[in-house]
Design an enzyme around this catalytic site. Structure first.
Site, PDB file in Angstrom:
ATOM      1  CD1 TRP A 358      -5.447   0.209  -1.503  1.00 40.54           C
ATOM      2  CD2 TRP A 358      -5.527   0.862  -3.627  1.00 40.54           C
ATOM      3  NE1 TRP A 358      -6.956   0.910  -1.478  1.00 40.54           N
ATOM      4  CE2 TRP A 358      -7.028   1.088  -3.437  1.00 40.54           C
ATOM      5  CE3 TRP A 358      -5.286   0.535  -4.961  1.00 40.54           C
ATOM      6  CZ2 TRP A 358      -7.500   1.703  -4.074  1.00 40.54           C
ATOM      7  CZ3 TRP A 358      -6.276   1.537  -5.594  1.00 40.54           C
ATOM      8  CH2 TRP A 358      -7.607   1.705  -5.250  1.00 40.54           C
ATOM      9  CG  ASP A 359      -4.565   4.416   0.414  1.00 45.59           C
ATOM     10  OD1 ASP A 359      -4.977   2.985   0.021  1.00 45.59           O
ATOM     11  OD2 ASP A 359      -4.921   4.897   1.183  1.00 45.59           O
ATOM     12  CD  GLU A 485     -12.330   0.145   1.420  1.00 49.08           C
ATOM     13  OE1 GLU A 485     -12.801   0.244   1.386  1.00 49.08           O
ATOM     14  OE2 GLU A 485     -11.093   0.053   0.853  1.00 49.08           O
ATOM     15  CE  LYS A 589     -15.196   3.623   1.342  1.00 49.55           C
ATOM     16  NZ  LYS A 589     -14.021   2.816   1.846  1.00 49.55           N
ATOM     17  CD  GLN A 590     -12.728   3.330  -2.828  1.00 48.16           C
ATOM     18  OE1 GLN A 590     -13.157   2.956  -2.115  1.00 48.16           O
ATOM     19  NE2 GLN A 590     -11.555   3.569  -2.785  1.00 48.16           N
TER      20      GLN A 590
END
Lengths: 782, 782
Positions: A358-359, A485, A589-590
């Site tokens: 998806w990045d 995640e 995580k992000q």
């Protein structure tokens, strides 16, 4: 920290640094989005990890499961190191040039962002004291997609020397694989079966086929040799090796010059003779253009790119270099992909098995959309070319529409861990979002009609079947995984729901704008109304007690992570703590909710943004390279300009400083994109919500100026940010409407507009988890 | 449906039915909890799946992961088919007796629940017309734990015949494995390495070691031969085969009688000579007792068991047989395990890799606790013997206390899919619950002091660290998986939280009753107070809009499963639908909230039970064999007696009717237990919440009577349920207090108490998912 010399338009490394080769092979990689070559030394060794990649060329292997489950993907895909054409070995009076032996009197390599070449210059003294100067320049052509070329020059410095150069095509190079599964390693150990070879004159072709995926590849080389004196040459090809050998006695100060042209082609369909013809045609074209001609084309292509895309940073030369490095590699990843994927590592290394995630849509395509829009379009056409696979996947999962894969090379799902793979359905919404953004930024209605509408409709159908209207009220999307995640299989992830909401509305809009195409897909007024109803009733969980959005339902009731007792070496947590414990606690995580506030900033008030940013900042550990750029954008928006600068630097230096200790596997395309986004969306405040292009520029402390160039609906313009004011100026094309800190205005050609910058909002107080604050960056000019 | 003849004390099958052999090998299996032997024919072939198992004897293999994660178990364990001692081959005038050839004039096998033996009687005519009668009887001794024995008799019917019998010990029998992983199959293909063999007279020993787990096993055999005429015999042993051969000319009507004694031993520590000595000692003991002596001991052991445990069903002879079959196999699984696990399949087959699960504590141990309490105690001592492994596992998972494995043979976690394995922490609470129940039912304070307190304290510590006090109020246990495997990694699963609540309180009580043992474990008053506080504030989610408990937080807001459009062949859903879609919808694999209403019935009002039962009944598909028994118990409690009877029948006939089409892999111990529970807790209404033993008996329509025998604190008593009344009578031991439909009373020795049964409550209206209603059972007497 890095051994790179600071230069605004070059990445240069002096000295050999054998231990660093595996890193510099990634940063010095050349690619045009179709062919990728790691920056190995010409002579092949010493080396870190050799690598030549062709976009879309992979080997297949079985995915193992200790306990299987219905719908688990059975086959994995891994990018293959194809036939290596970079190798040119040199013998100096029968002593092989190997930089581990003898002495390098000087040695440098440099990646030139304007010439689009990798140059090398080595002054070497052999173990017996013979000195030669070796200079080479390598390119992967942006203009001739199937072509790469190397110019290799050797000059004896003291005496006349016998020089023998061996120029190779080499398949199945022995190499190590970072996998715990012996079956995967076996599949990648000598994956190519030699099927065809030919050699004649200065030219040779090798053709191979993969054992399992059955893809065919042909690599060809041709040569020009220039030397004053007598010359002997020969060529041979068999199996995994083709070699062109030249031998000459070269007087001191004179030069043996070898020009090597490489052509590559691969296909799942075409025969070996057809592939051979294809690479020989590429070689013929390259020779006709000539090396100097290729260099000229390359520079013109890049001149045009920098005119459209350059970013200038005044006051931080190292950051200036990093940002151009980032843009150069993003261009390399996407320029000539042409309906192939843009992988997470581009074509710079084997990391993530060469898969696209998806990045690409969320981080990389926004950069390309506003700088090289055709590359963004081609990447979305790749997605469109896989829509049948995505429809099949949705059907296996019991859903309607199309479910795009979490990770893939050919469009089929390859994720072996569904809670962090298949469940991350937002990838389909991310694709829809990229379609919407591309169409908005380019006005490319043809694309919308031919490809975009189907992508939007099929992803909207996915959301319709994934979600449901709860009898308690609201449209819910349960049991999916958002960007973070460290949470998985949750209900009503805010990011996912907001992306789905945009997706549903975009599908409705596109269907109304292109009724014929929508009709062909079976879209009815009832379906459109259902999409709008689901979007309107989309549930967005908010915790009234804490006054913040919940990343997903129940998130803010979960236990806090004990950051105080988490040692620095426990990061990244996923390598040292079980998923089960990460999933159930408030550790992020992000950027997830914070990413939602960037991508769907229109769904939050400024007060909510400030409160949410502070809440999630204290719980986000940035164990992903996808986070810093986005945190920087929101930090800038809520008024934390120094923090935004720290995050921008983290994103920009992810690969150059190897912050995640894995750059040897390839560059992080999303982090590179994060550098651009941190400047353009962070300090530039660029947003494109709701069909309007808007800016809210602000200069961070320490910088004396910033400028960035964008392309919007055919108009190229530049935004220059100075202390206290910003100037908007058209470089080429017609007028456009935009806004500056909420004030709407029009920029006309030839009439730059300068506007003053208001004071920033009072920022919230924020703190990061212990040991996880970003490194504070003080620009050298500060 | 089944081919079994109905008989109250036997399971008999006439005819050969080769295709059914793999099923009858499971139902005819013999075991004492230490040795298990599948019911293969004496001559070894034809066969379904051979199998001889020793409790705790396993091979190890690597667990594969497509994408690994921190804390994932690296090694799997699989039960091994050890040296087969059942085989006795017969040659009739050089024609091997193979029932696929020649003609079986008659053939029957029967498992006798009172003699504890498997009998076989075959009248066979060889392809050349020679007739013999073969009769055998086989036992695995309850009284001599390491011993099995076979009496084998052959009688020529027409002529004098030369008979040759070969009695084997055979290791590494070739067999198929149901695994998708080639590495697992490789590990189980010939897993035993021959290390030692010896033969002398009529006796032989083979000793082997597993390749990976390094466990050693020795199997020995000794023989007695009776025949009137001259006899030749020989014995040999080497590698994987030992063979005792007898040859004799036997006149018509006379009988060759071969008695085979088998001894088994295994160890991870002891040497081969020591193991040989151990099996030879077992053989010497067996020969000293003699076959008739072993038969007598076996019968006395079973007489005592039936006196303590028999259940009588008047009006449904097939169910009567099934219930005794169930009790017999539960006894076989647990009788002589002695600090080894009771596996999900007992020792009847290789299903579930021979692993033990939570089933043992929740379904099997309640039966044993009230019928053979020493077997329940020994099973709990096995758990206690693994507490160090459970502490290590908790530490890996970042938790305090002890986390017992989801599936294991030796106590180490073997689950390769953590959302349905490691995350199912309730297993630790289930163990604590079984400890509490065992101590309540037996008053065994020594066990509580020596083993129980540590189990309760360490599991309470697990809950303390798994849960947290939410700032919104309440003690939460997030991110765990409850019994229903169609939901996973959820917050505040009601079953888990109620089991944890009981666990925390039991640990506090035990620590106060045994302060010295608790002190040695470091328990403080503060810790006890924290346990009680967490228990008091335990969050139990309830949906006020629907008026039912939520199986877990948010469950009732999830989408409904589309049962209308789910075809019958889509079940079991886990084989035909992805986990992701099952997890996110209101579809329940097996009793979860309904199980909570049984095990923690004290936490629900009668009105809640009726509403919850109806709600979950409509969403429960019973894709697990663990469900029907529990649904039957609650159906009976809310007044749905016919439905309860249907569920009782489903549980009781799970294996005899092979309802899940997998009985060839072994019997379902938990379903067998469900038959007992459906009668005792269902129609008997037996509960033991809060330190009181209570009954609420009711006879279902169609039955004329029911009785069951229980042991409570040393007192054996019987409850007889008749239409309109129930009688409580002590068989042996002192008085005890109990209650009947809420009315408390005391039963004195010699004074049976008869009480009338009140009318049942008005039942709720219920419906099952389409295609998933239980088969309606009309008792033949109805």
């Amino acid at each position: 920290m890095s051994g790179y010399q600071v230069d605004p338009w070059l990445l240069r490394w002096n000295e050999l640094s054998v231990a660093e080769l595996r890193r510099t092979e990634s940063t010095f990689a050349l690619s045009n989005g179709h062919i990728g070559m790691r920056g190995t030394l010409d002579e092949g060794e010493p080396r870190g990890l050799p690598g030549t990649y062709l976009n879309g060329f992979y080997e297949e292997h079985a995915l193992p499961y200790g306990e299987g489950g219905y719908g688990y993907p059975e086959a994995g895909q891994t990018v293959v190191n194809v036939t290596d054409g970079k190798v040119i070995r040199l013998l100096v009076e029968d002593e092989p040039l190997d930089m581990r032996y003898g002495r390098a009197l000087s040695h440098s390599r440099e990646l030139d962002f304007r010439s689009g070449t990798l140059r090398r210059r080595t002054e070497w003294e052999s173990p017996t004291g013979r000195r030669v100067l070796v200079a080479s320049e390598r390119l992967v052509s942006f203009t001739q997609r199937a072509v790469a070329a190397i110019r290799y020059e050797v000059t004896p410095l003291d005496d006349k020397l016998q020089l023998v150069a061996q120029s190779d095509l080499l398949a199945n190079e022995p190499m190590e694989h970072e996998t715990g599964d012996p079956r995967v390693a076996a599949a990648l150990n000598a994956p190519l079966v030699a099927e065809y070879w030919a050699a004649d004159g200065a030219r040779a072709v090798l053709a191979h086929q993969t054992r399992n995926s059955g893809l065919r590849v042909a690599a060809g080389m041709d040569h020009e040799v220039e030397v004053n004196d007598g010359l002997r040459s020969s060529v041979e090809a068999k199996g995994d090796l083709a070699r062109f050998t030249v031998a000459a006695d070269v007087p001191a100060g004179e030069t043996l010059r070898l020009t090597k042209y490489l052509g590559y082609g691969w296909s799942a369909q075409r025969s070996f003779p057809a592939l051979r013809a294809q690479v020989e045609a590429a070689l013929a074209g390259a020779r006709q253009t000539g090396f100097t001609g290729l260099l000229d084309e390359q520079r013109r292509f890049l001149d045009d790119f920098w005119a459209a895309a350059d970013v200038e940073v005044d006051g931080d030369p190292e950051l200036q270099q990093a940002v151009r490095f980032a843009l150069f590699h993003l261009l390399q990843a996407g320029a000539r992909g042409e309906t192939r994927a843009i992988a997470g590592k581009g074509l710079t290394g084997p990391g993530y098995d060469g898969h696209a995630f998806w990045d690409t849509e969320v981080f990389v395509l926004p950069v390309l959309t506003y700088t090289v829009p055709d590359a963004a379009r081609d990447a979305l056409r790749w997605r469109h070319s896989t829509v049948d696979k995505a429809r099949e996947r949705a059907a296996v999962l019991g859903q309607k529409g199309a479910a795009f894969p979490w990770r893939s090379i050919n469009g089929a799902e390859c994720s072996a861990y569904w809670p962090a793979g298949t469940a991350a359905f937002h990838v389909s919404g991310d694709i829809a979002s990229a379609v919407t953004q591309y169409v908005f930024a380019t006005g490319d209605e043809d694309f919308l009609a031919e490809h975009g509408t189907e992508l939007l409709v099929e992803t909207a159908r996915l959301w319709s079947s994934l979600g449901h209207h709860d009898q308690h009220g609201g449209f819910r999307i349960d049991g999916v995984t958002g960007p973070d995640e460290y949470s998985a299989v949750v209900d009503n992830n805010v990011y996912t729901n907001l992306i789905a909401q945009r997706n549903l509305r975009a599908a409705a809009d596109a269907s109304e704008r292109h009724p014929r195409e929508a009709g062909a897909l079976g879209v009815t007024d009832t379906e459109i109304a259902a999409w709008r109803e689901a979007a309107a009733r989309m549930r967005i969980p908010f915790d009234p007690l804490l006054g913040v959005h919940e990343q997903n339902e129940g998130f803010t009731r979960h236990a806090e992570w004990d950051f105080e007792r988490t040692d620095p070496d426990a990061y990244p947590l996923l390598l040292n703590r079980p998923y089960f414990d990460l999933y159930r606690k408030q550790v992020v995580k992000q950027a997830d909710l914070v990413l939602a506030m960037h991508v769907r900033g229109d769904a939050f008030t400024p007060e909510q943004k400030a409160a949410n940013f502070a809440y999630y900042e204290a719980r986000t550990v940035r164990d992903s390279s996808l986070s810093a750029g986005t945190q920087g954008v929101l930090a800038a928006e809520v008024g934390l300009l120094e923090l935004a600068y720290d995050y921008l630097a983290e994103a920009a230096f992810t690969d150059l400083h190897d912050l995640h200790d894995n750059v040897h596997n390839g560059l992080h395309m999303a982090s590179l994109a994060g550098a651009w986004t941190g400047i353009v969306s962070g300090f530039g405040g660029m947003r494109d919500h709701g069909g309007r292009l808007a800016f809210a520029p602000r200069l961070p402390p320490g910088l004396t100026g910033l400028s960035f160039r964008l392309t919007f609906r055919g108009t190229r313009f530049v935004v220059r940010v100075a202390p206290g004011e910003a100037t908007y100026e058209i470089v080429a094309g017609g007028a456009f409407d935009t806004s500056h800190h909420g004030e709407e205005f029009t920029v006309e050609p030839g009439s730059p507009v300068t506007l003053s910058i208001p004071d920033p909002p009072t920022p919230p107080e924020v703190a990061q988890p212990k040991h996880r604050a970003p490194r504070h960056r003080v620009p050298p000019g500060d």
